[in-house]
Scaffold this motif. Structure first.
Motif, short mmCIF file in Angstrom:
data_model
loop_
_atom_site.label_atom_id
_atom_site.label_comp_id
_atom_site.label_asym_id
_atom_site.label_seq_id
_atom_site.Cartn_x
_atom_site.Cartn_y
_atom_site.Cartn_z
N GLY A 225 41.87 43.70 36.59
CA GLY A 225 42.07 43.35 37.93
C GLY A 225 43.12 43.83 38.02
N THR A 226 43.54 45.64 36.90
CA THR A 226 44.31 46.14 36.83
C THR A 226 43.48 48.58 37.34
OG1 THR A 226 46.12 44.86 36.27
CG2 THR A 226 47.01 47.44 36.29
N PRO A 227 44.30 48.64 37.78
CA PRO A 227 43.39 49.92 37.80
C PRO A 227 44.64 50.51 36.80
CG PRO A 227 44.97 49.77 40.21
CD PRO A 227 45.37 48.18 39.48
N ILE A 228 43.27 51.42 35.64
CA ILE A 228 42.93 51.32 34.25
C ILE A 228 42.94 53.53 34.33
CG2 ILE A 228 43.85 49.94 33.58
CD1 ILE A 228 40.00 50.95 32.24
N LYS A 229 42.16 53.92 35.05
CA LYS A 229 41.71 55.28 35.52
C LYS A 229 41.26 55.93 36.74
CE LYS A 229 39.34 55.76 30.87
NZ LYS A 229 37.91 55.35 30.12
N LEU A 230 41.91 56.83 37.07
CA LEU A 230 41.77 58.26 37.80
C LEU A 230 41.20 59.31 38.18
CD1 LEU A 230 42.10 57.95 41.85
CD2 LEU A 230 43.83 59.21 40.82
N ALA A 329 44.71 34.89 38.41
CA ALA A 329 44.80 35.62 36.92
C ALA A 329 43.80 34.82 36.62
CB ALA A 329 45.99 34.57 36.20
N THR A 330 43.33 33.68 36.84
CA THR A 330 41.90 33.49 35.91
C THR A 330 40.54 33.82 36.77
OG1 THR A 330 40.92 31.80 37.88
CG2 THR A 330 42.66 30.53 37.00
N LEU A 331 40.32 34.68 38.32
CA LEU A 331 39.48 35.58 38.38
C LEU A 331 40.12 37.58 38.19
CD1 LEU A 331 40.24 34.66 42.85
CD2 LEU A 331 39.03 33.51 41.12
N GLN A 332 40.83 37.37 37.55
CA GLN A 332 41.14 38.67 37.35
C GLN A 332 40.59 40.06 35.75
OE1 GLN A 332 42.59 41.27 39.12
NE2 GLN A 332 42.61 38.48 40.21
N PRO A 333 39.85 38.50 35.26
CA PRO A 333 39.42 39.20 33.62
C PRO A 333 37.84 39.93 34.53
CG PRO A 333 40.32 37.20 33.04
CD PRO A 333 40.79 37.21 34.56
N ALA A 334 37.41 38.91 34.92
CA ALA A 334 35.98 39.51 35.71
C ALA A 334 36.04 40.91 36.17
CB ALA A 334 35.25 38.40 36.41
N VAL A 335 36.99 41.14 37.21
CA VAL A 335 37.33 42.22 37.55
C VAL A 335 37.71 43.88 36.99
CG1 VAL A 335 38.82 43.26 39.56
CG2 VAL A 335 38.51 40.65 39.47
N ALA A 336 36.36 44.48 36.35
CA ALA A 336 36.49 45.34 36.04
C ALA A 336 35.47 46.20 36.19
CB ALA A 336 36.11 44.65 34.58
#
Length: 369
Positions: A225-230, A329-336
């Protein structure tokens, strides 16, 4: 003027503005210990100069805190993952910084054994005072105007020259909040609300008419759920925010105008410039819609509204926000995955996206647009 006989030491939220500068001088001349706190949230001010000014005005100590990484990690990321936007559109940039600053003010007040916190906000005091009181109700909090003689306030132009402070030629320039997540300007009641606003009001975004004819495309990769690359390049989120601000702003993306009904003033107008926030919210939400089911999507939508309303009312430290964060937070692991956004003539359009999660329960290969 405020009764100051029982006050021995105060902590002042200081950004270098005139009213607070005058209050620092008056309080220190009255024998009260003044401790200033200046927090760097990416506003771009000369903080060394502000610190020196505070000391020259009589402050006993002047704390300058670089909180940019904390702002990103503890405030921007949770609000992004919660899809927290006022009215579903407007980023919460000013509200988020108030919460961060409130926490630092309370921490310094406790460390310095100060019983009172002063600030210079007059347009919406609750944004800062509510989180301060939520953290420590024993600390008195009020505005510096309570400690500034009327005669000094009336001669503001003179004292601004005397102290070397630029108070701006336009009334709106005194109500600008700037941080990493964008700019917001409180214009107050406007008889011509909805009309064309002056170009000099905007700093981060080009007028649509002057934006390039060819669109820009950006690929944003998320993990948890967090941006890591642009555009395929690993970057700290702080750098992603700064890069997107430049790219999206040059295409006129992120310029927003909000009308707010007020019983006292009629229709008031807020102007927002938030290129990075607009793009990252759009990208995160598009990717999240790919990987979560309809039931949880509906739950998330309801939580997003409540989250934004709570934070906008000064409730960042409310237990209800922590409960909502737990669900989010339970949703974010899948937001990849990777999302591609098209930036063109003031519009951010998600043209494609796919999930890269390895969790079979959440895996859905899809294209959005």
């Amino acid at each position: 003027m405020h009764e100051r006989t029982s006050i021995k030491r105060v902590v002042v939220a200081y950004t270098g503005e005139l009213d607070t500068s005058l209050a620092i001088r008056e309080l220190s001349r009255s024998g009260i210990d003044v401790i200033t706190v200046t927090v760097d949230v990416g506003q771009g001010d000369d903080l060394a100069d502000i610190r020196e000014r505070a000391l020259s005005l009589g402050a006993l100590r002047a704390h300058v805190i670089d909180a940019r990484d904390e702002f990103v990690r503890r405030f921007i990321v949770p609000s992004l993952q919660a899809s927290a936007l006022q009215d579903g559109v407007y980023p919460l940039s000013a509200h988020l910084t108030r919460a961060l600053v409130a926490g630092r003010l309370v921490s310094i007040a406790r460390m310095e054994s100060a019983s009172t916190i002063l600030h210079g906000s007059t347009s919406d005091r609750s944004r800062l005072e509510a989180p301060i009181r939520a953290l420590d109700s024993s600390i008195e909090v009020t505005t510096v105007q309570q400690f500034t003689p009327d005669a000094l306030s009336a001669a503001s132009a003179h004292w601004a020259r005397e102290l070397g402070i630029n108070i701006g030629g336009d009334s709106w320039s005194r109500h600008v909040d700037v941080n990493l997540w964008g700019r917001s300007i409180e214009l107050g009641p406007l008889p011509t609300a909805g009309g064309r606003l002056p170009d000099e009001m905007f700093v981060l975004t080009r007028p649509v008419a002057e934006a390039p004819d060819d669109p820009a495309f950006v690929d944003i990769e998320f993990a948890g759920g967090t941006p890591i690359k642009l555009n395929g390049i690993d970057m700290p989120l702080l750098e992603i925010i700064e890069s997107l601000e430049t790219i999206a702003g040059s295409h006129g993306v992120g310029r927003l105008e909000r009308s707010v009904a007020s019983a006292a003033d009629g229709v008031c107008v807020e102007v927002h410039e938030a290129p990075s926030a607009v793009v990252l919210h759009a990208a995160h939400d598009a990717l999240e819609r790919i990987v979560i089911d309809r039931e949880r999507a509906e739950q998330k939508m309801a939580i997003s509204r409540r989250y934004a309303e709570l934070v906008a009312s000064g409730g960042w430290f409310d237990a209800a926000r922590a409960e909502m964060d737990t669900f989010v937070a339970t949703l974010q692991p899948a937001v990849a995955g990777v999302v591609r956004a098209k930036l063109h003539k003031g519009e951010c359009t998600i043209v494609s996206g796919h999930s890269t999660t390895t969790d079979d329960a959440h895996r859905r290969r899809a294209t959005v647009g």
